[in-house]
Design a protein around this motif. Structure first.
Motif, short mmCIF file in Angstrom:
data_model
loop_
_atom_site.label_atom_id
_atom_site.label_comp_id
_atom_site.label_asym_id
_atom_site.label_seq_id
_atom_site.Cartn_x
_atom_site.Cartn_y
_atom_site.Cartn_z
N PRO A 131 41.70 40.27 40.93
CA PRO A 131 42.50 41.49 40.98
C PRO A 131 41.61 42.72 40.92
CG PRO A 131 43.43 39.92 39.42
CD PRO A 131 42.08 39.38 39.83
N GLU A 132 42.02 43.77 41.58
CA GLU A 132 41.21 44.98 41.64
C GLU A 132 41.00 45.59 40.27
OE1 GLU A 132 38.72 47.59 43.38
OE2 GLU A 132 39.73 45.92 44.40
N ASP A 133 42.04 45.56 39.42
CA ASP A 133 41.97 46.21 38.11
C ASP A 133 42.35 45.21 37.02
OD1 ASP A 133 41.83 47.92 35.99
OD2 ASP A 133 43.57 49.13 36.55
N LEU A 134 41.40 44.88 36.16
CA LEU A 134 41.64 43.96 35.05
C LEU A 134 41.74 44.69 33.72
CD1 LEU A 134 39.18 41.10 36.09
CD2 LEU A 134 41.67 41.04 36.16
N SER A 135 41.85 46.00 33.76
CA SER A 135 41.90 46.79 32.53
C SER A 135 43.08 46.36 31.66
CB SER A 135 42.04 48.28 32.85
OG SER A 135 40.96 48.72 33.65
N GLY A 136 42.80 46.08 30.38
CA GLY A 136 43.85 45.75 29.44
C GLY A 136 44.43 44.35 29.59
N ARG A 137 43.86 43.53 30.46
CA ARG A 137 44.41 42.20 30.70
C ARG A 137 43.48 41.14 30.13
NH1 ARG A 137 46.34 41.91 36.90
NH2 ARG A 137 47.59 40.21 36.01
N PRO A 138 44.01 40.15 29.40
CA PRO A 138 43.14 39.07 28.91
C PRO A 138 42.68 38.19 30.06
CG PRO A 138 45.45 38.62 28.38
CD PRO A 138 45.41 40.00 28.97
N VAL A 139 41.42 37.81 30.02
CA VAL A 139 40.83 36.98 31.08
C VAL A 139 40.16 35.77 30.44
CG1 VAL A 139 39.19 36.88 32.99
CG2 VAL A 139 40.39 39.03 32.49
N PHE A 140 40.49 34.58 30.95
CA PHE A 140 39.79 33.35 30.56
C PHE A 140 38.89 32.95 31.72
CE2 PHE A 140 43.34 31.52 27.58
CZ PHE A 140 43.16 32.59 26.72
N VAL A 141 37.58 33.01 31.55
CA VAL A 141 36.66 32.52 32.57
C VAL A 141 36.27 31.10 32.18
CG1 VAL A 141 34.69 33.66 31.43
CG2 VAL A 141 34.49 32.91 33.81
N VAL A 142 36.50 30.14 33.08
CA VAL A 142 36.36 28.73 32.71
C VAL A 142 35.27 28.07 33.55
CG1 VAL A 142 38.73 28.54 31.90
CG2 VAL A 142 38.24 28.02 34.28
N ASP A 143 34.40 27.34 32.87
CA ASP A 143 33.30 26.62 33.50
C ASP A 143 32.90 25.52 32.53
OD1 ASP A 143 31.19 25.78 35.03
OD2 ASP A 143 30.17 27.71 35.11
N PRO A 144 32.88 24.25 32.96
CA PRO A 144 32.60 23.18 32.00
C PRO A 144 31.27 23.32 31.28
CG PRO A 144 33.51 22.26 34.02
CD PRO A 144 33.25 23.71 34.29
N MET A 145 30.25 23.90 31.94
CA MET A 145 28.91 23.91 31.37
C MET A 145 28.37 25.32 31.19
SD MET A 145 28.66 20.62 31.39
CE MET A 145 26.96 20.17 31.11
N LEU A 146 27.77 25.57 30.03
CA LEU A 146 27.02 26.79 29.78
C LEU A 146 25.60 26.38 29.43
CD1 LEU A 146 26.53 29.78 29.14
CD2 LEU A 146 27.58 29.40 26.90
N ALA A 147 24.69 26.46 30.39
CA ALA A 147 23.31 26.01 30.19
C ALA A 147 22.40 27.20 29.98
CB ALA A 147 22.86 25.15 31.36
N THR A 148 21.83 27.76 31.05
CA THR A 148 20.98 28.94 30.91
C THR A 148 21.80 30.20 30.64
OG1 THR A 148 21.04 29.52 33.25
CG2 THR A 148 19.34 27.96 32.54
N GLY A 149 23.06 30.16 31.05
CA GLY A 149 23.92 31.33 30.95
C GLY A 149 23.91 32.18 32.20
#
Length: 214
Positions: free
Chosen positions: A117-135
């Motif tokens: 979405p163009e504007d995510l201001s004030g909206r909760p966002v879940f970013v999902v990825d099974p692995m967090l290695a180097t970041g």
């Protein structure tokens, strides 16, 4: 940065199935779906709600619903496996997409898709990825979300590595982390140790170039 490690016995059992090298694609997908739903459940704990009257067969009760369902943003490719678990818990969530590939020489993310979405201001966002290695991939994704105005970001990762957690914590970005495990290290190929291998390959089969384990 706020970090929550979900140490529930059922979460640990599903993570064990995902770690097990003997688990085939079907078993890995099933375990990921279960664990994904558990992590989304925990990630949703502090979402804002609103109350309303709902009529039961006997009387009127106070009902509860999310005031602002989150936008779920998978980091493609492996993150695609977490969409269905997220939507099973939050059916009215919207979905965006961030596509990243892996440069096998530098281990750096190579972006190839952004559908947000163009504007995510004030909206909760879940970013999902099974692995967090180097970041690297997650930081790139979160910076994109921030560029769209997001200030309430939750990263949901099944397995995280200490170097990636440190990179995320030191980034200063508005993010909290929900994970089922924090593993101690990375190998020379930037895979999490002990980890669970390449999440994208174990979900969908191998391909020549991806960033699914970063």
């Amino acid at each position: 940065m706020d970090i929550t490690v979900v140490d529930h016995p059922l979460a640990a059992s599903r993570l064990t199935l995902m770690r097990d090298a003997r688990s085939d694609n079907a078993a890995f997908r099933a375990a990921l779906a279960d664990l994904g739903a558990m992590l989304i459940y925990e990630a949703s704990r502090d979402l804002e709600v609103e109350h309303f009257d709902t009529v039961t067969p006997v009387a009127t009760a106070e009902g509860t619903r999310l005031k602002e369902p989150p936008i779920v943003v998978p980091v493609i490719r492996a993150g695609l496996g977490m969409i269905d678990p997220a939507l099973s818990m939050i059916p009215d969530a919207q979905v965006g997409f961030i596509g990243l590939a892996r440069d096998e020489e530098t281990h750096e993310p190579v972006p190839y898709l952004e559908a947000l979405p163009e504007d995510l201001s004030g909206r909760p966002v879940f970013v999902v990825d099974p692995m967090l290695a180097t970041g690297g991939s997650l930081l790139h994704a979160i910076n994109l979300l921030v560029a769209h105005g997001a200030t309430d970001i939750t990263a949901v990762c099944m397995v995280s590595a200490e170097p990636g957690v440190k990179a995320l914590s030191e980034s200063g970005l508005p993010v909290r982390l929900i994970t089922a495990a924090i593993d101690p290290s990375l190998n020379e190929d930037a895979y999490i140790v002990p980890g669970l291998g390449d999440a994208g390959d174990r979900l969908y089969g191998p391909r020549n170039m991806d960033l699914d384990h970063m």
